[in-house]
Write a protein that holds these residues in place. Structure first.
Motif, short mmCIF file in Angstrom:
data_model
loop_
_atom_site.label_atom_id
_atom_site.label_comp_id
_atom_site.label_asym_id
_atom_site.label_seq_id
_atom_site.Cartn_x
_atom_site.Cartn_y
_atom_site.Cartn_z
N GLU A 635 0.91 -1.25 -0.02
CA GLU A 635 -0.03 0.02 -0.17
C GLU A 635 0.96 1.22 -0.13
OE1 GLU A 635 -2.48 -0.45 3.46
OE2 GLU A 635 -3.91 -1.98 2.53
N LEU A 637 3.77 1.75 -1.27
CA LEU A 637 4.61 1.51 -2.46
C LEU A 637 3.43 2.15 -3.47
CD1 LEU A 637 6.59 -1.44 -2.86
CD2 LEU A 637 7.33 0.82 -2.53
N GLN A 638 2.24 1.73 -3.41
CA GLN A 638 1.17 2.12 -4.23
C GLN A 638 0.89 3.59 -4.24
OE1 GLN A 638 -2.22 -0.71 -3.36
NE2 GLN A 638 -1.61 -2.09 -4.93
N ARG A 639 0.91 4.06 -2.97
CA ARG A 639 0.74 5.28 -2.76
C ARG A 639 2.00 6.35 -3.24
NH1 ARG A 639 -1.36 3.43 2.33
NH2 ARG A 639 0.70 4.12 3.50
N GLN A 640 2.93 5.74 -3.02
CA GLN A 640 4.13 6.51 -3.58
C GLN A 640 4.03 6.53 -5.16
OE1 GLN A 640 7.56 4.44 -1.83
NE2 GLN A 640 7.34 5.19 -0.16
N LYS A 641 3.69 5.51 -5.70
CA LYS A 641 3.65 5.39 -7.34
C LYS A 641 2.68 6.13 -7.61
CE LYS A 641 2.80 2.18 -11.01
NZ LYS A 641 2.39 1.01 -11.37
N ALA A 642 1.42 6.19 -7.14
CA ALA A 642 0.34 7.43 -7.45
C ALA A 642 0.80 8.61 -7.30
CB ALA A 642 -0.73 7.02 -6.47
N SER A 644 3.94 9.65 -7.51
CA SER A 644 4.86 10.22 -8.40
C SER A 644 4.31 10.36 -9.84
CB SER A 644 5.85 8.97 -8.35
OG SER A 644 6.79 9.25 -9.54
N GLU A 645 3.29 9.47 -9.96
CA GLU A 645 2.78 9.67 -11.33
C GLU A 645 1.85 10.85 -11.48
OE1 GLU A 645 0.18 6.33 -11.87
OE2 GLU A 645 1.70 4.89 -12.49
N GLN A 646 1.28 11.32 -10.41
CA GLN A 646 0.49 12.60 -10.51
C GLN A 646 1.48 13.64 -10.59
OE1 GLN A 646 -2.76 13.00 -10.19
NE2 GLN A 646 -2.57 15.05 -10.60
#
Length: 676
Positions: A635, A637-642, A644-646
């Motif tokens: 979770e 990592l998913q928040r960090q990825k989101a 980063s994409e934003q």
């Protein structure tokens, strides 16, 4: 420390009050303990105080006042903590502790005269000059008072003409005029005979254990000390063997030229019983390496040689716990075995006597506990491994402990011992085939033969058996030698003819088998019938004169015989019925045992399965925890990825909108950058 019966139970009031006077008690219940604390540590002084009060006044019944000083409170606690201990036990413990803390007190006590005491009832008996420990006194004629009060004098010609073969009287104790330096007076030592020589090892003197080896040549009646050389710890280890002083051990001759010292009390006792070997050829001690589980260390046990086996029974361990366990040491395989015998064994005891009859029956007689002595007789069938307590016949001895015994054929001679009040003066003999006691002789006065912890050995010279006693304690420690030549006469022969008794084999079985009891009774009755009939045949004239009365007697005996046969038949039927019930009970017991074993097996399987399930649950819990941790990391990592994409999208949008406005203004992106 020695845990024997508190350094002998003989003449204890006399010895106790001498000890109490020595440590500073004035005999009153409120005696001060200043003298005690000046001699001993506080804890020892308080314990001695409590034991003195328990011995002289009985259990503590005084309440504990709150106004007492700490010293008086400690004295009260010491006395009160002894509970209902018997006064005789308190006396023994008092003297034992004093001897352990101050071994030389006995010789330094100013009010104790260490000389032979002559009873006032026999004060016509001349005192015998005591022999000192250095043994410098010359041989002299001695007197021993006998049962009828007469004096039995022993002249040199009666005893020393040809050594053992010249003792001229039967069934009387005589004191041979020995020469050489006598051993130190002692009791609870070991004694054994090898090649017309009596060996004495260890013992107790004034609370000190001894480890010297002395020898008396029975041909010349000369004492000498065996010079012991440094030996090997065992065959595998060549290190020297320190032989600790000991008492309450057993000394057994073995192999013609070896002595075995088994068990015994020592200052620093080991956990397991030890067996030490003395080689008469090399004059060295060594430890006997044994196998199996040895018994716990002890003293006051009995050790009996049966064939090539040593049978050890009872004794007292280093914690003063009395024992009644049974162990066997095979001298060929050197293996220990603890035996579980059937029947009721003797109660725990020490300082008893043991003998073997017909290489099959082990007899245990007497002994003592902490507060009482016994005169019971127990028999162990070594083939069936079953205890029994047969009925004793004749003049049954009084309770005693610390006595000694030897066997001559089927006769078992018992000498000495004590009952916590006085020494035993009778020398008794048990016919082991008939279990009939009789008195051989009685000594008078306080003589070494009426001692506790003396030794008794048997020597044969030119086919003549001689009993030899040494040492003992009866208010003083002894180092005198006395001999007795048994006459081998059956003093109860007439009584035995009138009242037949079963032999030892029947006696053992009769104690445990009712059917055999009836058989023996029936055979005894038949024996009486046969005797009476033979008497009637031998006295033919008398029978003719009293024909009618004889016929009546025979008719009566026949009727009694028929009644006995009928009774025996009924008892046999009941015995068969009981055997059938016993067989059924054993069958049910076997079935229940099999069922129990099955249930135990199922329970073990279920326990194993339960354990495996618990292990699986633990593993699953661990995996679950790992999964929860991984879920949280995912979770994150998913928040960090989101995020980063934003951020990348925002940056791209910002860059794309700037280029459009520049194009509308007519400025190329490259030029705008250069201008900037």
């Amino acid at each position: 420390m020695a845990m024997a019966r508190a350094s002998s139970g003989l003449a204890y009031p006399e010895r106790f009050y001498a000890a109490a006077s020595y440590v500073g008690f004035d005999g009153s219940p409120n005696s001060s303990s200043k003298a005690l604390t000046s001699k001993f540590a506080n804890d020892v002084a308080l314990l001695l105080y409590g034991l003195y009060q328990q011995a002289s006044s009985g259990p503590c019944k005084i309440p504990k006042p709150k106004g007492w000083s700490p010293v008086e409170q400690s004295k009260w606690a010491s006395w009160h903590g002894l509970g209902n201990m018997a006064s005789t036990e308190a006396m023994r413990l008092f003297v034992k502790i004093l001897e352990e803390e101050d071994p030389g007190w006995y010789s330094r006590a100013s009010n104790f005269v260490a000389e032979p005491v002559v009873d006032v009832e026999i004060n016509h008996i001349p005192k015998v000059k005591p022999v000192t420990d250095n043994g410098n006194t010359s041989p002299e004629t001695k007197t021993i008072p006998t049962e009828n009060g007469s004096l039995l004098e022993t002249q040199d010609k009666d005893v020393v003409l040809e050594g053992l073969g010249s003792v001229g009287v039967y069934d009387q104790w005589v004191a041979p005029p020995v020469s050489g330096q006598r051993p130190k007076a002692r009791y609870e030592h070991g004694a054994a005979i090898i090649d017309d020589k009596m060996y004495i090892f260890g013992g107790n003197h004034n609370g000190r254990y001894l480890n010297d080896l002395q020898v008396l040549d029975l041909r010349s009646w000369t004492w000498s000390k065996v010079e012991v050389k440094s030996g090997a710890d065992s065959l595998e280890s060549p290190s020297p063997v320190p032989i600790p002083p000991c008492a309450g051990h057993s000394l057994i001759p073995w192999g013609g030229n070896k002595l075995l010292s088994i068990a015994g009390h020592t200052k620093d006792p080991s956990e397991a019983m030890q067996v030490k070997v003395f080689d008469l050829q090399t004059c060295t001690w060594s430890n006997l390496k044994t196998y199996g589980k040895p018994p716990v260390s002890r003293g006051g046990q009995s050790v009996t040689l049966v064939g090539t086996n040593l049978v050890i029974f009872g004794g007292q361990d280093a914690k003063r716990s009395l024992l009644n366990d049974l162990h066997i040491l095979d001298l060929e395989s050197l293996t220990w075995d603890e035996m579980d015998a059937l029947g009721v064994p003797p109660s725990p005891r020490s300082d008893h006597a043991a003998a073997v009859h017909a290489e099959r029956y082990l007899l245990i007689f007497g002994g003592g506990s902490h507060a009482t002595c016994f005169n019971d007789l127990h028999v162990l069938d070594l083939q069936a491994m079953e205890w029994s307590r047969p009925t004793q016949q004749g003049e049954i001895p009084t309770p005693r402990a610390g006595h000694a015994g030897v066997t001559v054929g089927e006769n078992w001679f018992i000498v000495g011992g004590g009952d916590n009040k006085s020494g035993v003066s009778e020398t008794v003999v048990l016919n082991m085939s008939t279990l009939v006691w009789s008195v051989v002789t009685i000594v008078q006065g306080r003589v070494p033969l009426a001692s506790e912890g003396l030794s008794l050995v048997l020597s044969s010279y030119s086919g003549q058996d001689i009993l030899i006693s040494f040492g003992g304690y009866n208010g003083r420690y002894n180092n005198e030698v006395n001999v007795l030549k048994p006459s081998h006469k059956s003093t109860l022969q007439s009584k035995m003819m009138e009242t037949p008794v079963p032999d030892s084999v029947s006696a053992v079985h009769n104690a445990t088998n009712a059917t055999r009891d009836l058989d023996s009774e029936f055979e005894t009755s038949q024996g009486k019938i046969r005797e009476i009939v033979m008497d009637n045949v031998d006295s033919e004239p008398t029978r003719n004169q009293n024909k009618n009365s004889s016929e009546n007697v025979i008719a009566t005996l026949k009727a009694e015989k028929e009644e006995l046969e009928s009774s025996l038949s009924k008892e046999n039927m009941q015995s068969l019925q009981l055997k059938e019930e016993l067989s059924e009970a054993e069958t049910r017991n076997r079935e229940l045992y099999k069922e129990l074993q099955s249930v135990r097996g199922q329970l073990a399987a279920e326990q194993s399965r339960c354990f495996k399930l618990e292990v699986d649950v633990a593993e699953l819990r661990q995996k679950l925890q790992m999964m929860e941790t991984l879920q949280k990391e995912l979770e994150l990592l998913q928040r960090q990825k989101a995020a980063s994409e934003q951020a990348a999208m925002n940056a791209k949008q910002k860059q794309g909108s700037g280029g459009m406005w520049g194009w509308l203004a007519g400025t190329p992106p490259d030029q705008k950058t250069d201008d900037a």
